[in-house]
Design a protein around this motif. Structure first.
Motif, PDB file in Angstrom:
ATOM      1  N   LEU A  26       9.206   3.817  -0.647  1.00 11.85           N
ATOM      2  CA  LEU A  26       9.558   3.219  -1.934  1.00 11.85           C
ATOM      3  C   LEU A  26      10.037   1.775  -1.780  1.00 11.85           C
ATOM      4  O   LEU A  26       9.616   0.884  -2.525  1.00 11.85           O
ATOM      5  N   LEU A  27      10.926   1.557  -0.828  1.00  9.67           N
ATOM      6  CA  LEU A  27      11.502   0.223  -0.644  1.00  9.67           C
ATOM      7  C   LEU A  27      10.468  -0.782  -0.144  1.00  9.67           C
ATOM      8  O   LEU A  27      10.400  -1.910  -0.633  1.00  9.67           O
ATOM      9  N   SER A  28       9.665  -0.383   0.839  1.00  7.42           N
ATOM     10  CA  SER A  28       8.681  -1.333   1.369  1.00  7.42           C
ATOM     11  C   SER A  28       7.598  -1.643   0.342  1.00  7.42           C
ATOM     12  O   SER A  28       7.081  -2.761   0.311  1.00  7.42           O
ATOM     13  N   ASP A  29       7.270  -0.680  -0.523  1.00 11.02           N
ATOM     14  CA  ASP A  29       6.297  -0.957  -1.598  1.00 11.02           C
ATOM     15  C   ASP A  29       6.819  -2.018  -2.553  1.00 11.02           C
ATOM     16  O   ASP A  29       6.041  -2.759  -3.153  1.00 11.02           O
ATOM     17  N   ASP A  30       8.146  -2.105  -2.695  1.00 13.69           N
ATOM     18  CA  ASP A  30       8.761  -3.121  -3.552  1.00 13.69           C
ATOM     19  C   ASP A  30       9.092  -4.407  -2.783  1.00 13.69           C
ATOM     20  O   ASP A  30       9.713  -5.314  -3.326  1.00 13.69           O
ATOM     21  N   GLY A  31       8.738  -4.466  -1.496  1.00 10.95           N
ATOM     22  CA  GLY A  31       8.965  -5.675  -0.703  1.00 10.95           C
ATOM     23  C   GLY A  31      10.284  -5.696   0.056  1.00 10.95           C
ATOM     24  O   GLY A  31      10.600  -6.683   0.711  1.00 10.95           O
TER      25      GLY A  31
ATOM     26  N   GLY B 230       0.808  -1.210   0.000  1.00 14.42           N
ATOM     27  CA  GLY B 230       0.000   0.000   0.000  1.00 14.42           C
ATOM     28  C   GLY B 230       0.841   1.259   0.000  1.00 14.42           C
ATOM     29  O   GLY B 230       2.052   1.223   0.047  1.00 14.42           O
ATOM     30  N   ALA B 231       0.163   2.386  -0.065  1.00 20.20           N
ATOM     31  CA  ALA B 231       0.849   3.683  -0.117  1.00 20.20           C
ATOM     32  C   ALA B 231       1.631   3.919   1.167  1.00 20.20           C
ATOM     33  O   ALA B 231       1.083   3.878   2.256  1.00 20.20           O
ATOM     34  N   GLY B 232       2.930   4.123   1.026  1.00 21.30           N
ATOM     35  CA  GLY B 232       3.766   4.395   2.188  1.00 21.30           C
ATOM     36  C   GLY B 232       4.179   3.150   2.925  1.00 21.30           C
ATOM     37  O   GLY B 232       5.019   3.207   3.794  1.00 21.30           O
ATOM     38  N   GLY B 233       3.603   2.001   2.618  1.00 24.44           N
ATOM     39  CA  GLY B 233       4.016   0.742   3.213  1.00 24.44           C
ATOM     40  C   GLY B 233       3.512   0.477   4.605  1.00 24.44           C
ATOM     41  O   GLY B 233       3.808  -0.548   5.176  1.00 24.44           O
ATOM     42  N   GLY B 234       2.753   1.376   5.222  1.00 28.04           N
ATOM     43  CA  GLY B 234       2.177   1.131   6.533  1.00 28.04           C
ATOM     44  C   GLY B 234       3.204   0.948   7.623  1.00 28.04           C
ATOM     45  O   GLY B 234       4.181   1.678   7.712  1.00 28.04           O
ATOM     46  N   GLU B 235       2.958  -0.058   8.486  1.00 25.88           N
ATOM     47  CA  GLU B 235       3.843  -0.318   9.624  1.00 25.88           C
ATOM     48  C   GLU B 235       5.260  -0.675   9.200  1.00 25.88           C
ATOM     49  O   GLU B 235       6.226  -0.264   9.830  1.00 25.88           O
ATOM     50  N   ALA B 236       5.394  -1.454   8.135  1.00 27.25           N
ATOM     51  CA  ALA B 236       6.723  -1.852   7.658  1.00 27.25           C
ATOM     52  C   ALA B 236       7.532  -0.621   7.258  1.00 27.25           C
ATOM     53  O   ALA B 236       8.709  -0.506   7.594  1.00 27.25           O
ATOM     54  N   ALA B 237       6.898   0.294   6.560  1.00 29.82           N
ATOM     55  CA  ALA B 237       7.597   1.508   6.140  1.00 29.82           C
ATOM     56  C   ALA B 237       7.971   2.345   7.355  1.00 29.82           C
ATOM     57  O   ALA B 237       9.054   2.939   7.396  1.00 29.82           O
ATOM     58  N   GLY B 238       7.107   2.393   8.354  1.00 24.24           N
ATOM     59  CA  GLY B 238       7.405   3.157   9.570  1.00 24.24           C
ATOM     60  C   GLY B 238       8.595   2.586  10.317  1.00 24.24           C
ATOM     61  O   GLY B 238       9.482   3.329  10.766  1.00 24.24           O
ATOM     62  N   ALA B 239       8.635   1.276  10.443  1.00 27.19           N
ATOM     63  CA  ALA B 239       9.757   0.626  11.125  1.00 27.19           C
ATOM     64  C   ALA B 239      11.043   0.795  10.315  1.00 27.19           C
ATOM     65  O   ALA B 239      12.111   1.049  10.878  1.00 27.19           O
ATOM     66  N   LEU B 240      10.940   0.674   9.004  1.00 29.31           N
ATOM     67  CA  LEU B 240      12.095   0.833   8.131  1.00 29.31           C
ATOM     68  C   LEU B 240      12.614   2.273   8.188  1.00 29.31           C
ATOM     69  O   LEU B 240      13.821   2.510   8.271  1.00 29.31           O
TER      70      LEU B 240
END
Length: 130
Positions: free
Chosen positions: A36-41, A5-15
């Motif tokens: 960007l990175l979390s959206d790509d996994g 999802g947009a911004g990657g949610g919790e994963a993006a926040g932790a990253l």
């Protein structure tokens, strides 16, 4: 955690927080990169450590790429090292040779050099006897 999802949610926040804390990257850049990175996994240090040049989004600055990759690899290696000693210590205690096992692992070059030097000394003594 899946960084969907947009911004990657919790994963993006932790990253993002990891990039700020461990990579010394500014909040704004870290937030952009994490999304960007979390959206790509690429939402974990393990995933980041396995990235190749083609995987990096163009928006991630070259210097930041290197820092992120280096810190991710260090984190993965530290986690592996922390997990590895427990079984070795148990084996050493069971055999009663914990000190012997730790010494070669701590300084394999020194042990090898000492062994080679000892072999050289033995050869010298044999030559003198003849």
């Amino acid at each position: 955690p899946a960084g969907a999802g947009a911004g990657g949610g919790e994963a993006a926040g932790a990253l993002r927080q990891w990039m700020v804390d461990e990579c010394a990257i500014g909040e704004a850049d870290a937030a952009q990169y994490a999304a960007l990175l979390s959206d790509d996994g690429f939402d974990s240090t393990l995933a980041l450590s396995a990235m190749v040049d083609a995987d990096w989004p163009a928006a991630v600055k070259k210097g930041h790429r290197r820092t992120i990759a280096r810190q991710a690899l260090r984190a993965v290696e530290a986690a592996a090292a922390a997990a590895a000693p427990a079984p070795k210590a148990a084996e050493g205690e069971a055999e009663g040779s914990e000190e012997e096992e730790d010494e070669p692992a701590a300084a394999p070059r020194s042990a090898m050099a000492a062994a080679l030097m000892a072999d050289d000394d033995d050869d010298d003594e044999e030559e003198e006897e003849e």
